[in-house]
Motif scaffolding. Structure first.
Motif, PDB file in Angstrom:
ATOM      1  N   GLN A 150       0.821  -1.208   0.000  1.00  0.00           N
ATOM      2  CA  GLN A 150       0.000   0.000   0.000  1.00  0.00           C
ATOM      3  C   GLN A 150       0.859   1.265   0.000  1.00  0.00           C
ATOM      4  OE1 GLN A 150      -3.819  -0.505   2.526  1.00  0.00           O
ATOM      5  NE2 GLN A 150      -2.406  -2.044   3.347  1.00  0.00           N
ATOM      6  N   THR A 151       1.953   1.233   0.760  1.00  0.00           N
ATOM      7  CA  THR A 151       2.833   2.390   0.826  1.00  0.00           C
ATOM      8  C   THR A 151       3.541   2.616  -0.506  1.00  0.00           C
ATOM      9  OG1 THR A 151       3.226   2.046   3.185  1.00  0.00           O
ATOM     10  CG2 THR A 151       4.821   3.397   2.012  1.00  0.00           C
ATOM     11  N   SER A 152       3.979   1.526  -1.138  1.00  0.00           N
ATOM     12  CA  SER A 152       4.735   1.659  -2.385  1.00  0.00           C
ATOM     13  C   SER A 152       3.889   2.259  -3.495  1.00  0.00           C
ATOM     14  CB  SER A 152       5.289   0.301  -2.827  1.00  0.00           C
ATOM     15  OG  SER A 152       4.240  -0.603  -3.132  1.00  0.00           O
ATOM     16  N   ILE A 153       2.636   1.847  -3.609  1.00  0.00           N
ATOM     17  CA  ILE A 153       1.794   2.412  -4.667  1.00  0.00           C
ATOM     18  C   ILE A 153       1.417   3.855  -4.353  1.00  0.00           C
ATOM     19  CG2 ILE A 153      -0.458   1.638  -3.767  1.00  0.00           C
ATOM     20  CD1 ILE A 153      -1.186   0.983  -6.698  1.00  0.00           C
ATOM     21  N   GLY A 154       1.269   4.146  -3.064  1.00  0.00           N
ATOM     22  CA  GLY A 154       0.982   5.524  -2.675  1.00  0.00           C
ATOM     23  C   GLY A 154       2.143   6.447  -2.952  1.00  0.00           C
ATOM     24  N   SER A 164      -6.634   4.311   4.998  1.00  0.00           N
ATOM     25  CA  SER A 164      -7.039   2.948   5.342  1.00  0.00           C
ATOM     26  C   SER A 164      -8.275   2.571   4.546  1.00  0.00           C
ATOM     27  CB  SER A 164      -7.328   2.850   6.841  1.00  0.00           C
ATOM     28  OG  SER A 164      -8.322   3.773   7.214  1.00  0.00           O
ATOM     29  N   GLY A 165      -8.164   1.480   3.825  1.00  0.00           N
ATOM     30  CA  GLY A 165      -9.308   0.979   3.084  1.00  0.00           C
ATOM     31  C   GLY A 165      -9.828  -0.290   3.726  1.00  0.00           C
ATOM     32  N   VAL A 166     -10.888  -0.834   3.159  1.00  0.00           N
ATOM     33  CA  VAL A 166     -11.432  -2.116   3.595  1.00  0.00           C
ATOM     34  C   VAL A 166     -11.587  -2.998   2.373  1.00  0.00           C
ATOM     35  CG1 VAL A 166     -12.628  -1.165   5.595  1.00  0.00           C
ATOM     36  CG2 VAL A 166     -13.800  -1.295   3.391  1.00  0.00           C
ATOM     37  N   PHE A 167     -11.618  -4.302   2.601  1.00  0.00           N
ATOM     38  CA  PHE A 167     -11.737  -5.212   1.472  1.00  0.00           C
ATOM     39  C   PHE A 167     -13.145  -5.172   0.892  1.00  0.00           C
ATOM     40  CE2 PHE A 167     -12.893  -9.239  -0.442  1.00  0.00           C
ATOM     41  CZ  PHE A 167     -11.903  -9.341  -1.412  1.00  0.00           C
ATOM     42  N   GLN A 168     -13.201  -5.088  -0.423  1.00  0.00           N
ATOM     43  CA  GLN A 168     -14.466  -5.139  -1.156  1.00  0.00           C
ATOM     44  C   GLN A 168     -14.279  -6.007  -2.391  1.00  0.00           C
ATOM     45  OE1 GLN A 168     -17.233  -3.720  -0.140  1.00  0.00           O
ATOM     46  NE2 GLN A 168     -16.476  -2.332   1.445  1.00  0.00           N
ATOM     47  N   ASP A 169     -15.264  -6.815  -2.711  1.00  0.00           N
ATOM     48  CA  ASP A 169     -15.223  -7.547  -3.976  1.00  0.00           C
ATOM     49  C   ASP A 169     -15.276  -6.588  -5.159  1.00  0.00           C
ATOM     50  OD1 ASP A 169     -15.023 -10.254  -3.165  1.00  0.00           O
ATOM     51  OD2 ASP A 169     -17.150 -10.264  -2.628  1.00  0.00           O
ATOM     52  N   PHE A 170     -15.994  -5.477  -4.974  1.00  0.00           N
ATOM     53  CA  PHE A 170     -16.140  -4.488  -6.039  1.00  0.00           C
ATOM     54  C   PHE A 170     -15.804  -3.096  -5.480  1.00  0.00           C
ATOM     55  CE2 PHE A 170     -19.218  -7.936  -6.610  1.00  0.00           C
ATOM     56  CZ  PHE A 170     -18.831  -8.430  -7.853  1.00  0.00           C
ATOM     57  N   PRO A 171     -14.512  -2.777  -5.317  1.00  0.00           N
ATOM     58  CA  PRO A 171     -14.121  -1.508  -4.700  1.00  0.00           C
ATOM     59  C   PRO A 171     -14.557  -0.308  -5.544  1.00  0.00           C
ATOM     60  CG  PRO A 171     -12.282  -3.057  -4.763  1.00  0.00           C
ATOM     61  CD  PRO A 171     -13.351  -3.610  -5.643  1.00  0.00           C
ATOM     62  N   SER A 180      -7.853  -3.721  -1.251  1.00  0.00           N
ATOM     63  CA  SER A 180      -8.374  -4.966  -1.820  1.00  0.00           C
ATOM     64  C   SER A 180      -7.383  -5.565  -2.811  1.00  0.00           C
ATOM     65  CB  SER A 180      -9.716  -4.707  -2.511  1.00  0.00           C
ATOM     66  OG  SER A 180     -10.663  -4.184  -1.599  1.00  0.00           O
ATOM     67  N   GLY A 181      -6.742  -4.710  -3.619  1.00  0.00           N
ATOM     68  CA  GLY A 181      -5.753  -5.199  -4.578  1.00  0.00           C
ATOM     69  C   GLY A 181      -4.573  -5.843  -3.886  1.00  0.00           C
ATOM     70  N   SER A 182      -4.121  -5.230  -2.793  1.00  0.00           N
ATOM     71  CA  SER A 182      -2.998  -5.794  -2.040  1.00  0.00           C
ATOM     72  C   SER A 182      -3.365  -7.144  -1.440  1.00  0.00           C
ATOM     73  CB  SER A 182      -2.578  -4.821  -0.931  1.00  0.00           C
ATOM     74  OG  SER A 182      -2.176  -3.579  -1.468  1.00  0.00           O
TER      75      SER A 182
END
Length: 249
Positions: A150-154, A164-171, A180-182
């Motif tokens: 997450q830090t590297s892409i940011g 901070s995100g949360v996991f979603q099947d359809f973000p 979710s991608g991570s």
């Protein structure tokens, strides 16, 4: 009481546990957060350390442990231990946390298995039980863990705000998309190696998970992968140190 203080000095946290010397039962455990020596350390007969956090942490722990006046063993990876053969090209270069985790997982399963540590980095290691019954570490991968991803892409992509995100099947927002991608990347790596090892062994193999992000990975593995056996064990390195210490008794 015969007891062992096991210390797992990782890149993010230093975890410890006091283990019964004969049974391996956890008598006390915690995370080292300051310079104060936990009271539970005072009554241990010996100490086993797995340090992958570098020289500075070694010096710090050495200073702290000197006050206990007991034997301190700084473990490293070896060619074999506790019934497991280390197949690394240069066995001593295998991270001792990975080695201890595999030793503990082998003792738990006594069959071919996958061993996952989901911490600062994600490590996924494969143990094969040969036709002769021998256990052998036959290879594994290392990749960035959740926070590093997450830090590297940011840091690399303009317009992506750290959050901070949360996991979603359809973000449907950036933070959820990154999180979710991570998580999909990590769980996909675990599933791919489960498949590779299973095909190599000719059977479905179980998976032992440990580390700070293991609890985030486990629901996704259960949700999208069928017919797998998973076991979550947060003290895997510490348990492995107990088995490694038995080699000296």
């Amino acid at each position: 009481m015969n007891s062992l203080l096991a210390i797992d000095a990782g890149n993010t946290r230093t975890k410890w546990a006091v283990l019964h010397g004969e049974t391996g039962a956890v008598l006390a455990h915690g995370v080292l957060s300051d310079d104060t020596i936990p009271t539970a350390w005072q009554h241990c007969d010996r100490v086993a350390v797995a340090n992958v956090a570098g020289k500075a942490q070694h010096v710090f722990l050495e200073h702290q442990l000197r006050t206990l006046g007991v034997l301190v063993r700084w473990h490293t990876s070896t060619v074999q231990a506790a019934g497991l053969v280390n197949g690394y090209t240069q066995p001593e270069q295998l991270g001792v946390d990975r080695w201890a985790s595999m030793v503990a997982a082998w003792q738990y399963y006594q069959r071919s298995c996958l061993v996952v540590n989901a911490g600062t980095a994600l490590t996924v290691d494969m143990i094969e039980q040969t036709a002769a019954g021998q256990a052998r570490f036959i290879g594994g991968i290392i990749m960035p863990g959740m926070r590093l991803m997450q830090t590297s892409i940011g840091n690399a992509a303009a317009g992506i705000v750290q959050g901070s995100g949360v996991f979603q099947d359809f973000p449907l927002n950036t933070q959820d998309a990154v999180y979710s991608g991570s998580l999909y990347a990590l769980s996909g790596a675990v599933d791919n190696l489960l498949q590779v090892l299973g095909e190599h062994c000719g059977q479905i193999v179980p998976c032992m998970l440990s580390g700070g992000d293991a609890t985030a990975l486990l629901p996704l593995l259960h949700k999208h992968v069928l017919a797998r056996e998973y076991h979550l064990e947060q003290n895997l390195v510490l348990q492995g140190l107990w088995y490694l210490e038995r080699e000296y008794s």
